[in-house]
Structure formats: C-alpha cells, structure tokens
Design a protein around this motif. Structure first.
Motif, PDB file in Angstrom:
ATOM      1  N   ILE A 276       0.844  -1.209   0.000  1.00 49.56           N
ATOM      2  CA  ILE A 276       0.000   0.000   0.000  1.00 49.56           C
ATOM      3  C   ILE A 276       0.873   1.249   0.000  1.00 49.56           C
ATOM      4  O   ILE A 276       0.598   2.235  -0.702  1.00 49.56           O
ATOM      5  CB  ILE A 276      -0.947  -0.031   1.212  1.00 49.56           C
ATOM      6  N   GLN A 277       1.946   1.217   0.787  1.00 48.04           N
ATOM      7  CA  GLN A 277       2.844   2.363   0.820  1.00 48.04           C
ATOM      8  C   GLN A 277       3.490   2.599  -0.555  1.00 48.04           C
ATOM      9  O   GLN A 277       3.580   3.739  -1.025  1.00 48.04           O
ATOM     10  CB  GLN A 277       3.920   2.152   1.892  1.00 48.04           C
ATOM     11  N   ARG A 280       0.955   4.132  -2.890  1.00 45.86           N
ATOM     12  CA  ARG A 280       0.741   5.555  -2.626  1.00 45.86           C
ATOM     13  C   ARG A 280       1.869   6.395  -3.216  1.00 45.86           C
ATOM     14  O   ARG A 280       1.640   7.436  -3.848  1.00 45.86           O
ATOM     15  CB  ARG A 280       0.630   5.795  -1.124  1.00 45.86           C
ATOM     16  N   ALA A 281       3.099   5.912  -3.018  1.00 48.35           N
ATOM     17  CA  ALA A 281       4.235   6.647  -3.581  1.00 48.35           C
ATOM     18  C   ALA A 281       4.166   6.672  -5.109  1.00 48.35           C
ATOM     19  O   ALA A 281       4.446   7.694  -5.756  1.00 48.35           O
ATOM     20  CB  ALA A 281       5.549   6.000  -3.115  1.00 48.35           C
ATOM     21  N   LEU A 283       1.433   6.578  -6.897  1.00 44.56           N
ATOM     22  CA  LEU A 283       0.345   7.492  -7.273  1.00 44.56           C
ATOM     23  C   LEU A 283       0.826   8.940  -7.242  1.00 44.56           C
ATOM     24  O   LEU A 283       0.529   9.746  -8.146  1.00 44.56           O
ATOM     25  CB  LEU A 283      -0.843   7.288  -6.327  1.00 44.56           C
ATOM     26  N   VAL A 284       1.576   9.286  -6.164  1.00 44.23           N
ATOM     27  CA  VAL A 284       2.105  10.655  -6.071  1.00 44.23           C
ATOM     28  C   VAL A 284       3.038  10.945  -7.242  1.00 44.23           C
ATOM     29  O   VAL A 284       2.998  12.008  -7.867  1.00 44.23           O
ATOM     30  CB  VAL A 284       2.827  10.843  -4.707  1.00 44.23           C
TER      31      VAL A 284
END
Length: 340
Positions: A276-277, A280-281, A283-284
């Motif tokens: 998940i982390q 997220r990275a 996606l950013v």
C-alpha cells in the motif's frame, strides 16, 4: 486544425485537377484524330495491295499462259490422253524389265485365267465341304462312344460311392458307441473328482476357522527374535499405547501447522502494508508526471499554433504566385503536348 489552410489546399487541388483534366481531354482528342488518320492510311494501303494483286493476276492471265511455259509438258493435264498406252500386248518390246510395266498375273488374258481360277476354287470348296461333313460324322461317332464310356464309368463310380457310404455308416456307429462309453466313464470320473474336491474344501475351511489367521490372535505376529519385532504377514494391528502415541504426535503436528499459519498471516499483513505504501508513492509520482506532461503539451500547442500561422502565410503567398503564373504554365504545357 487550421481550417483555412486546409480549404486553401483543397482549392489548389481542385485547380490542379481541372488543369490536368483539360490536358487529358486535349490528349484524348489528339489520340482520336491520330486513330482516324491511321485507319484511313490502313484502308488506303489495303486498296493499293488489292489493286496490285489484281493487276498481277490480269498480267499472268494475258501474257503468262501455262502452255507457253518451257516445262508445260511435265504438268499438262491432257498428257495421259495424248500419250500411248503403257503396253499394247504381252510381247510389247517397250515392256522391258526395268520399265516395270508387266508383272506376274497382269497378262491380257486376265479374264479367261480368272474364270478358270474361280472354277478351280469352286471345286476345292466342294471338296472341303465333303471333307468337313466326313469329319463331323467321325466326331459325332467319337462323341457317342465317349458318352457311352462316361455313363458306364459313372455307374461304376456310383456303386463304389454307395459301398463307401455303407462302410462310413458302420464306422460312425462304432465310433458313436465308443464315444458313449467314454462319456459315461468321464462323467463318473468327474463325479468322483467333484466329491474329493468338496471334501478337500471342507477340510481347508475347518482348518482356517480353527487357525490363528482368522481368529485375529495378536500373539501370532510376535517374532521369535523379540516381542518388539513383528512378523509383517501376520500383524493384526497396533495396541492402545501405540495408538495414543500416534494421536499425540498428530496433535503436535496440528499445533505446529497453526503456528506456521499465524506466522504466514503476519508476514502477508506486513507485505500488504508495504504494498500500500509503494502504491501511494507511485500514485504521487504519477500525478507529478501528469502535471509535467500538461505543461509540456501546453508549450507544444503554442509552438504548433505559431507554425500553423507561418504555414498559413506561406500558403497565401504560394497561392498568389500560382495565380499570377497559371496562364503561362498552361500555354507551355499545351505546347509540349502538341510537340510530342
């Protein structure tokens, strides 16, 4: 999209197509005119050839007759009527060996000789018919004699077959009696064998029922080398202590399996958290990349607009120059086509 530039290109294309269509029509008209001229020349040439052939035929008919030729005697159609016969008589001195005019059987008294030969052939034919009738009579006599001998031979053969059939019946009757005796002996022997087999089976069943194999006696599996060893072909199962030891080992295995599952679950949860982390990275990073792409696209659109404006100005200039030079170019194109 620069619509004005596209419209200008479409108009230029239509003007070029109209000019090319006019040139094609002019070429087509010129080709039709050339075809007409060629047809007239071919027709004139055919008429000239026809007149020349007609004149040659008339000249040959009037001034080159066949009878005036030096070798006319070789192809004269009346030469056979004018010439003498090849042979006047059988003793004609012209009929030499090398002349090939007189052969065997080609004498002048051919009719009398043929009449004599026909009479001779008739006599020979009558003689052959008489000989054929005599041969048929002899053949008929021989066939009758052969039929009589064959009938006698068939009668002897039938008598011999009848005797053989009687002997065969006697042999079959004797064989049948012998087989009946053998069958009775065989049935008696089978009956005794069946009784003996039944007795042996009953003895074997009694022995098995009274033995240790079916009575499930665990003592029969104890080896003579010690009670901790067993005979595999006589072993009847484990005792209660052995079963309890196996159950305890299975419970320990179940607990170990549950512990391993719990460790795996914790490991999977940690892996999901890290995934998940990372997502997220990612996606950013993708959003930052999209912002940069939008800025680059905006700059590229500005450059394309400037290039379109420059292209539009250039097309207007080329159009004005083309309109100013169009009549002169068309005249040169027509002149070049006419020269070809």
């Amino acid at each position: 999209v620069d619509k004005d530039a596209l419209d200008t290109q479409v108009k230029d294309r239509k003007i070029q197509e109209a000019a090319e269509k006019a040139r094609n029509e002019e070429l087509a008209n010129e080709m039709k005119q050339n075809d007409k001229i060629m047809c007239m020349l071919e027709e004139r040439q055919k008429n000239d050839i026809r007149n020349i052939n007609k004149a040659i035929t008339e000249f040959q008919k009037n001034f080159q007759k066949p009878e005036t030729r030096r070798e006319f005697d070789l192809s004269d159609p009346q030469a056979l009527k004018k010439d003498k016969p090849a042979r006047l008589s059988d003793d004609d001195p012209r009929c030499t060996v090398s002349g090939l005019q007189k052969f065997m059987g080609e004498d002048l008294n051919y009719d009398q000789r043929m009449k004599f030969q026909k009479e001779q052939l008739r006599e020979w034919s009558l003689q052959q018919q008489r000989e054929w009738k005599n041969a048929l009579a002899d053949q008929k006599f021989a066939d009758d004699l052969y039929d009589k001998n064959r009938i006698a031979l068939d009668q002897k053969t039938m008598e011999q077959q009848r005797k053989e059939e009687e002997n065969r019946r006697a042999v079959c009757a004797a064989t049948k009696d012998f087989n009946r005796t053998q069958a009775a002996e065989l049935a008696e022997r089978k009956k005794l064998e069946k009784y003996q087999k039944m007795k042996d089976d009953m003895d074997e069943i009694s022995s098995l029922l009274q033995g240790d194999l079916l009575s499930e006696n665990p003592e029969q599996a104890v080896s003579s080398f010690g009670r901790h060893r067993v005979i595999t072909d006589r072993w009847k199962g484990m005792n209660q202590d052995q079963l309890m030891a196996i159950r305890y080992s299975q419970q320990q295995q179940v607990l170990e399996k549950l512990r391993l599952k719990e460790e795996e679950r914790q490991r999977d949860a940690e892996w999901d958290r890290q995934s998940i982390q990372v997502a997220r990275a990612q996606l950013v990073l993708e959003r930052h990349q999209q912002r940069q792409n939008r800025e680059r696209r905006r700059a590229l659109d500005n450059i394309n607009a400037e290039l379109s404006q420059e292209q539009k100005s250039k097309n207007i200039y080329l159009k004005e120059e083309a309109y100013s030079n169009f009549p002169t170019n068309q005249y040169y194109a027509q002149f070049n086509t006419t020269s070809r």
